[in-house]
Design an enzyme around this catalytic site. Structure first.
Site: not given
Ligand SMILES: NC(=O)c1ccc[n+]([C@@H]2O[C@H](COP(=O)([O-])OP(=O)(O)OC[C@H]3O[C@@H](n4cnc5c(N)ncnc54)[C@H](OP(=O)(O)O)[C@@H]3O)[C@@H](O)[C@H]2O)c1
Length: 284
Positions: A15-16, A156
């Site tokens: 995504i980055g 998480y």
């Protein structure tokens, strides 16, 4: 609004990387993108996708979000070059699936150091200057797992829930300084993420009891099916760009309608009991 200076964490993959390229190549609005990553040896895929934006309006710099000194050094570099940061996108994050009691404290601390303290390091590094100029935007990539519990992802989920609390607490104060802070919550996305989750998540499961082992196995195979319907990193990047370009952004954005339904379900049941039966297909 003229060119905006954007810092994005963890752009070596996923995504980055997609967000850095999406913003750097934007035609309508102009961005100067500082795409950061902890290991510059991994910059190859970004260099390739960046094309002729590289070193024009997309710059790759080193930043390990777990290290406060590395975050400060990267932020200083951007300030020396541009004098300001207009937008911070906290994207770095690691996942882990499995039974909590089997996971080592080191692996659980790694989740918190990356997903929670990493975000806090970055926010702390940019806030004083944003407050001083009374403008700025902070976006953190969280997850549906940041708003409702997903079985067998306790470390998480709890780290991403921390992002919701952090953001909701900061938002009203930052509003007084014309700083917008938002959370973007993707559902499953086809990136390296699930492979990484597997490689770190299942360690220690051999020490678990037989019933837990079966539940983890069942959860993993359900996850494999869900991943086949995953969104692409580019779709999440488009959503992030929309948030960046919204004058008064929301606090929360989801990237998939399925997550909206789960979140809505949570908010109408203040007992939390509906979640005990929300994942029957995962836990057979
Ligand atoms: N993919 C999904 O299904 C999904 C769903 C919901 C939310 N998300 C969230 O989306 C974000 C991005 O994930 P992704 O799907 O793009 O996963 P990804 O492809 O695995 O990318 C994770 C990135 O985080 C980087 N990273 C890990 N530790 C770091 C550190 N200490 N400092 C700097 N960078 C670090 C990794 O760098 P290296 O290359 O050096 O390892 C990698 O670039 C995460 O916050 C994740 O929780 C993902």
């Amino acid at each position: 609004m003229g060119e905006r200076v954007v810092v994005i964490t963890s752009c070596s993959t996923g995504i980055g990387l997609s967000t850095a390229v999406q913003l750097a190549k934007s035609e309508a609005k102009k961005y100067i993108v500082y795409a950061t990553m902890r290991n510059l040896a991994k910059k190859g895929p970004l260099v390739e996708k960046a094309g002729d934006t590289l070193n024009k309006n997309l710059f790759i710099i080193e930043m390990d979000v777990k290290s406060e000194s590395s975050v400060k050094a990267a932020v200083k570099k951007v300030f020396n070059a541009r004098g300001r940061i207009d937008v911070l996108v906290n994207n770095a994050g690691v996942g882990m699936v499995g039974a909590l009691e089997c996971q080592s404290m080191d692996s659980i601390k790694n989740i918190y150091e990356t997903n929670v303290y990493g975000v806090i390091h970055c926010i702390k590094a940019v806030l004083p200057s944003m407050k001083k100029k009374e403008s700025g935007q902070i976006i953190t990539v969280s997850s549906g797992a940041g708003r409702f519990g997903v079985p067998l992802c306790a470390a998480y989920c709890s780290s991403k829930h921390a992002i919701s609390g952090l953001t909701e607490s900061l938002a009203p104060t930052l509003k007084q300084f014309n700083i917008n802070i938002s959370v973007v919550e993707p559902g499953p996305v086809s990136t390296e993420f699930t492979n990484t989750v597997r490689s770190i998540g299942f360690s220690g499961i051999e020490d678990g009891d037989e019933k837990t082992k079966k539940l983890v196995e069942s959860f993993t195979s359900s996850m494999d099916k869900i991943v086949t319907k995953a969104q692409k990193g580019e779709e999440v990047a488009e959503c992030i760009q929309k948030v960046v370009e919204t004058e008064i952004p929301n606090v929360y954005y989801t990237t998939s309608p399925a997550l909206d339904a789960m979140t809505a379900k949570k908010y109408v049941d203040i007992t939390g009991n509906s979640f005990l039966t929300s994942f029957p297909q995962y836990l057979k």
